[in-house]
Design an enzyme around this catalytic site. Structure first.
Site, PDB file in Angstrom:
ATOM      1  N   ASP A   1      -9.374  -6.412   2.586  1.00 32.29           N
ATOM      2  CA  ASP A   1      -8.182  -7.022   2.125  1.00 32.29           C
ATOM      3  C   ASP A   1      -7.764  -8.359   2.425  1.00 32.29           C
ATOM      4  OD1 ASP A   1      -7.259  -4.776   0.947  1.00 32.29           O
ATOM      5  OD2 ASP A   1      -6.470  -3.710   2.695  1.00 32.29           O
TER       6      ASP A   1
ATOM      7  N   ASP B   1      -4.869  -3.412   4.983  1.00 32.98           N
ATOM      8  CA  ASP B   1      -5.511  -3.080   6.312  1.00 32.98           C
ATOM      9  C   ASP B   1      -6.791  -3.228   6.636  1.00 32.98           C
ATOM     10  OD1 ASP B   1      -5.924  -0.883   4.621  1.00 32.98           O
ATOM     11  OD2 ASP B   1      -4.671   0.444   5.175  1.00 32.98           O
TER      12      ASP B   1
ATOM     13  N   ASP C   1       0.996  -1.238  -0.006  1.00 34.22           N
ATOM     14  CA  ASP C   1      -0.077  -0.043  -0.047  1.00 34.22           C
ATOM     15  C   ASP C   1       0.920   1.129  -0.061  1.00 34.22           C
ATOM     16  OD1 ASP C   1      -2.196  -1.407   0.403  1.00 34.22           O
ATOM     17  OD2 ASP C   1      -2.570  -1.040   2.461  1.00 34.22           O
TER      18      ASP C   1
HETATM   19  P1  ATP Z   1      -3.439   3.035   0.110  1.00 32.62           P
HETATM   20  O1  ATP Z   1      -4.089   1.621  -0.280  1.00 32.62           O
HETATM   21  O2  ATP Z   1      -2.062   3.305  -0.542  1.00 32.62           O
HETATM   22  O3  ATP Z   1      -3.326   2.963   1.786  1.00 32.62           O
HETATM   23  P2  ATP Z   1      -4.926   5.136   0.112  1.00 32.62           P
HETATM   24  O4  ATP Z   1      -5.154   5.047   1.444  1.00 32.62           O
HETATM   25  O5  ATP Z   1      -5.013   6.239  -0.718  1.00 32.62           O
HETATM   26  O6  ATP Z   1      -4.219   4.055  -0.477  1.00 32.62           O
HETATM   27  P3  ATP Z   1      -7.976   4.719   0.103  1.00 32.62           P
HETATM   28  O7  ATP Z   1      -7.878   4.969   1.587  1.00 32.62           O
HETATM   29  O8  ATP Z   1      -8.646   3.637  -0.351  1.00 32.62           O
HETATM   30  O9  ATP Z   1      -6.572   4.618  -0.387  1.00 32.62           O
HETATM   31  O10 ATP Z   1      -8.513   6.110  -0.500  1.00 32.62           O
HETATM   32  C1  ATP Z   1      -8.775   6.269  -1.912  1.00 32.62           C
HETATM   33  C2  ATP Z   1      -9.292   7.628  -2.139  1.00 32.62           C
HETATM   34  O11 ATP Z   1     -10.479   7.745  -1.448  1.00 32.62           O
HETATM   35  C3  ATP Z   1      -8.346   8.812  -1.812  1.00 32.62           C
HETATM   36  O12 ATP Z   1      -7.401   9.133  -2.769  1.00 32.62           O
HETATM   37  C4  ATP Z   1      -9.257   9.928  -1.404  1.00 32.62           C
HETATM   38  O13 ATP Z   1      -9.597  10.614  -2.428  1.00 32.62           O
HETATM   39  C5  ATP Z   1     -10.338   9.122  -0.774  1.00 32.62           C
HETATM   40  N1  ATP Z   1     -10.514   9.142   0.662  1.00 32.62           N
HETATM   41  C6  ATP Z   1      -9.610   8.663   1.644  1.00 32.62           C
HETATM   42  N2  ATP Z   1      -9.908   8.767   2.567  1.00 32.62           N
HETATM   43  C7  ATP Z   1     -11.054   9.183   2.668  1.00 32.62           C
HETATM   44  C8  ATP Z   1     -12.216   9.641   3.567  1.00 32.62           C
HETATM   45  N3  ATP Z   1     -12.002   9.414   4.952  1.00 32.62           N
HETATM   46  N4  ATP Z   1     -13.117  10.217   3.330  1.00 32.62           N
HETATM   47  C9  ATP Z   1     -13.404  10.323   2.131  1.00 32.62           C
HETATM   48  N5  ATP Z   1     -12.701   9.976   1.079  1.00 32.62           N
HETATM   49  C10 ATP Z   1     -11.513   9.537   1.290  1.00 32.62           C
END
Ligand code: ATP
Length: 911
Positions: free
Chosen positions: A647, A643, A339
């Protein structure tokens, strides 16, 4: 079924919690929406005890000791002890029994060490729970929960105790651990019929079950052994000590070898008695000694210890192994899929840019301290003068589950750091306080899940007007919007502008969030997905910086040197992912593909792409699963991080599933083979290094043990075969075995990783342990040992030395050769002729020192001389013993040098 009452009255009748309303339960347990007071919680903890299930009953120490005797070799030796006693050979009987006891005790101690190592690690995996106490949220150890505690559940949590649910938001719970039902159960806050079976008590959540979706809060009604799980007395799977493929392979090999040696001993017996005319009693003693010295009885125990020590070393580096086979698999990992957020990056989010329809604002300040200005065209501005900006900030603060706290002057975020960044932005502009503002109460929520990539909340303002706020990935939010808020008010949505700004912001490596609102109430009163389809007004795009971790940059470089590919799988925007990837040296000069593109590929196409591409953006958990499968179909050994609750399938099917210890859900940890206590990519690399070291150590141990056993056996067999005087008497063979076997080799389990270990290619999976190189090394050293000991023995006899002295020299020569060869064995191919090589492992030095003392006692102590027939040796004779040992040492070092020089190593698959 009735549960034991957890009221303050110990004589209270048992309560059937599921039949009571949660209000009744609050009264019974004297708790409320603010939870218990800390003092009361401690009082109850003292009374009910920790919320922890007793570990399954262990075999007691006596039983464990007795089990050590349950070993084919020890049976043979015990039978031999009986026979020798009948024959009146009391010394041999005593030595045999001694050898049996020493072997059993060593096995017992080793097993204890392995268990202690795993126990310590078990404790590191204790689950956490979110409780409300004294009106505030706390993250506590689930063991500290007491009846009456108010607990918050969210998707991915393991339900920490039996709870009566009070407020439920689309909660779905996987109760398979308890009821065997594989489909998640939808929960409510309603009471159930008294005779409802466990699976139909919808108002209850039971300890050990998994929240797969939604959120809820509930009141703990039973903890520890009072829970349903406690009643059926089943521990949840924690660290498991299964055999690894290598252990199984070695175990099988050890047994085959033992049988072969027993066969050989039988043949030697017949040969010696029938052909050479030795007395059956003497020959019997001899073959018993032969079997005892040749069978590698300590092999399985030392293998387990080596693995357990590896697990312990990994834990010290924050990698907590849950399943032992993972240690071995780690050593052969060829691809790490990681990730991005928090693992490769720091997960310290700061909003740097806010793009509105008519303005682009820059935000000053880093970290979580809510101090910093907003600028437009380099001029500090007041957010209140820009309606779109002000409403966007308000949306970000309201549509938010995180909390910002100051502790000793340090600001930190509880909850999702992305949301924390929005609170900090609110703080910088004075908006954060609206969160607690009762004039904008939250009436509904759709929590963020990485599959749908947005979050929404429903509020009413001071004038009782309804608002729905949404935030999420720009593509998702843009789809819901029909208008945008400009400086002068609402205007039609300029999709191209927003797409351009999104790409531009992402290309700077910023994480993107779009914020939108709708001035309407949910259609049927409570907020659901149907309310998220259209009619939203886009407020702003927020660009959040999350810099790569410095140590991750170094770790990725180390992986590349070690022939391990690193792939980044992220939910983020493709441009953000590419830019951050480039800073980490992942996927440079190669395209990034998105989850949507992956979805359009069939398995064959994905298999081709999976190897080529290193950055996978906008990927969801199901894409991770497909990716693991595609890489495995390409014969890769895959480590995959995760996480979220979704997953779990990808983590399970990866060769090494890696869960995040801090931000990971309990569901992910349950599915994983390894948990990273610090969520850091560099820790995976450290674990790979340790995994390689463990495998090396196993190999080193086998390469040490087999030739030493072989050498002893060959001395005896050669003597019988060539009708020579026996260089080793049976009791002497047993002595050597007792002194050196297991004890010397055990020191190798403590061997640290060799310096160049991360410059080698990954070990190809499935390569058999006993390669041609192994057979060669075992034969070579066995023959050298035999040549040294037997040669010296014969030479001594030839020069008129007495049989006793010649035998004492032979015994010492075998032990000396083993001690020197132990030094050789520290490095598989590298030279040990350096200060580090000779003294780098103090356990090796300690083992050698102990052996030297024992040999001096064997040679010079009168009692030993009486038992073993040994004699004092002169300095000259000691010198020759040393020479026999050095012979093995020098030839073994030369062999390594030749293999290194001729690059045979690569061809032999050992480097
Ligand atoms: P990784 O898999 O590398 O941890 P990540 O944390 O960026 O990636 P996600 O948490 O799935 O992946 O987030 C994907 C997208 O969702 C982000 O790019 C953002 O635009 C949106 N996002 C992330 N967190 C939030 C949240 N708490 N509320 C609303 N949208 C969110």
């Amino acid at each position: 079924m009735a549960d034991r009452a957890a009221t303050d009255d110990p004589n209270a009748p048992p309560a059937a919690w599921h039949t009571l309303s949660w209000v009744e339960i609050e009264q019974m347990l004297q708790t409320g929406s603010a939870g218990l007071a800390e003092a009361e919680a401690s009082r109850r903890l003292a009374r009910y005890g920790p919320n922890r299930l007793a570990p399954p009953p262990r075999r007691g120490p006596l039983r464990r000791l007795l089990m050590q005797f349950h070993n084919i070799l020890l049976y043979v030796m015990m039978a031999a002890a009986v026979v020798t006693a009948v024959l009146g050979h009391w010394i041999d009987t005593a030595v045999l029994l001694m050898a049996v006891v020493v072997n059993a005790v060593i096995g017992f101690i080793q097993e204890g060490k392995a268990e202690a190592a795993l126990d310590a690690i078990r404790a590191m995996l204790s689950p956490h729970a979110t409780v409300i106490r004294d009106g505030t949220r706390h993250e506590i150890d689930a063991a500290d929960l007491v009846p009456g505690d108010r607990v918050l559940l969210a998707s991915g949590d393991l339900v920490p105790a039996d709870m009566r649910l009070a407020a439920v938001n689309e909660l779905r719970v996987d109760e398979a651990a308890l009821t065997g039902e594989s489909l998640p159960v939808e929960k409510t806050a309603h009471e159930s019929e008294p005779d409802a079976p466990l699976g139909d008590r919808y108002g209850m959540a039971y300890a050990g079950t998994l929240v797969v979706y939604g959120q809820a809060s509930g009141i703990v009604v039973a903890t520890a052994s009072d829970t349903e799980l406690g009643k059926i007395n089943r521990m949840l799977s924690s660290i498991q000590g299964q055999a690894t493929p290598l252990l199984r392979q070695v175990d099988r090999f050890g047994r085959l070898l033992a049988l072969a040696i027993l066969g050989l001993a039988a043949v030697t017996f017949l040969f010696g008695t029938l052909w050479r005319g030795h007395s059956p009693a003497d020959m019997f003693m001899m073959v018993v000694a032969l079997a005892a010295s040749a069978i590698p009885e300590g092999l399985p125990a030392i293998m387990t210890v080596t693995l357990a020590l590896g697990v312990q070393r990994m834990a010290r580096r924050n990698a907590i192994v849950r399943r032992l086979p993972a240690v071995e698999a780690l050593g052969s990992v060829t691809v790490i899929c990681s990730d991005k957020t928090g693992t490769l990056t720091r997960n310290e989010m700061t909003v740097q840019r806010v793009v509105c329809a008519d303005h682009v604002f820059e935000v000053d300040g880093t970290g979580y301290a809510p101090v910093g200005d907003l600028r437009f065209n380099d001029h500090i501005i007041d957010a209140g003068h820009y309606p779109a900006l002000a409403l966007a900030i308000r949306a970000g603060v309201l549509c938010n589950d995180a909390h910002l706290r100051e502790k000793d002057g340090l600001w930190c975020v509880e909850g999702d750091p992305t949301e924390g960044a929005l609170l900090v932005l609110g703080g910088k502009t004075g908006f954060t306080q609206v969160l607690g503002d009762a004039s904008w109460p939250r009436l509904g929520v759709i929590p963020f899940e990485s599959q749908h990539r947005f979050m929404a909340t429903y509020h009413r303002d001071a004038d009782d007007e309804a608002w729905i706020f949404a935030k999420g990935a720009p593509e998702r939010i843009l789809d819901m919007c029909t208008a945008e808020l400009g400086h002068a008010g609402e205007q039609p949505l300029d999709v191209d502008y927003w797409r351009r700004m999104a790409t531009d912001t992402a290309a700077q490596g910023l994480r993107l969030l779009a914020l939108a609102c709708k001035r309407a109430a949910p259609r049927d009163g409570s907020l659901c997905f149907a309310d998220m389809e259209a009619g939203y007004v886009l407020l702003a795009l927020v660009g959040i910086i999350d810099p790569p971790r410095d140590e991750a940059v170094r770790a990725v470089a180390e992986c590349h040197r070690a022939g391990v590919r690193v792939k980044m799988i992220t939910g983020d925007h493709a441009e953000t992912a590419r830019t951050i990837g480039a800073r980490l040296d992942i996927g440079v000069g190669k395209p990034a593909i998105t989850g949507a593109e992956m979805a359009m590929m069939d398995d064959a196409a994905l298999r081709r792409v999976a190897l080529e591409v290193d950055v996978f953006a906008r990927a969801s958990p199901e894409h991770k699963l497909r990716l693991v499968q595609a890489l495995q179909a390409n014969s890769q050994v895959v480590a995959m991080t995760g996480d979220g609750v979704n997953d779990a399938p990808a983590l399970k099917s990866a060769d090494v599933g890696v869960a995040m210890g801090m931000k990971g859900t309990e569901a992910a940890k349950e599915a994983a083979d390894m948990v990273l206590a610090d969520d850091n990519f560099a820790t995976i690399t450290a674990a790979v290094r340790e995994g390689r070291a463990v495998y090396d150590n196993l190999k080193k141990f086998i390469l040490f043990m087999l030739p030493t056993n072989g050498g002893e056996a060959m001395v005896v067999i050669a003597a019988i075969l060539f009708e020579l005087a026996l260089p080793l008497a049976p009791a002497q063979v047993l002595w050597i075995n007792m002194v050196t076997s297991s004890t010397l080799g055990l020191a190798l389990a403590f061997e640290p990783a060799e310096p160049g270990i991360m410059r080698r290619r990954p070990r190809p999976p499935g390569v058999p342990l006993l390669s041609g190189f192994f057979v060669w090394r075992v034969l070579m050293v066995s023959i050298l040992m035999m040549a040294g000991a037997l040669g010296l023995f014969l030479w001594e006899l030839d020069h008129g030395t007495s049989l006793e002295t010649a035998r004492t020299i032979a015994v010492n020569a075998v032990v000396a050769a083993e001690m020197f060869y132990l030094l050789n064995s520290r490095f598989l191919l590298a030279s040990v002729l350096s200060p580090k090589g000779l003294t780098g492992n103090r356990y090796v030095l300690l083992a050698i020192a102990a052996c030297i003392l024992l040999q001096i006692a064997y040679t010079h102590a009168p009692a030993m001389q009486r038992i073993f027939g040994s004699t004092d040796l002169s300095p000259d004779e000691w010198g020759r013993v040393l020479a026999a040992g050095l012979l093995v040492f020098c030839v073994a070092e030369m062999e390594k040098a030749i293999i290194r020089r001729t690059r045979l190593a690569q061809r032999l698959g050992i480097a």
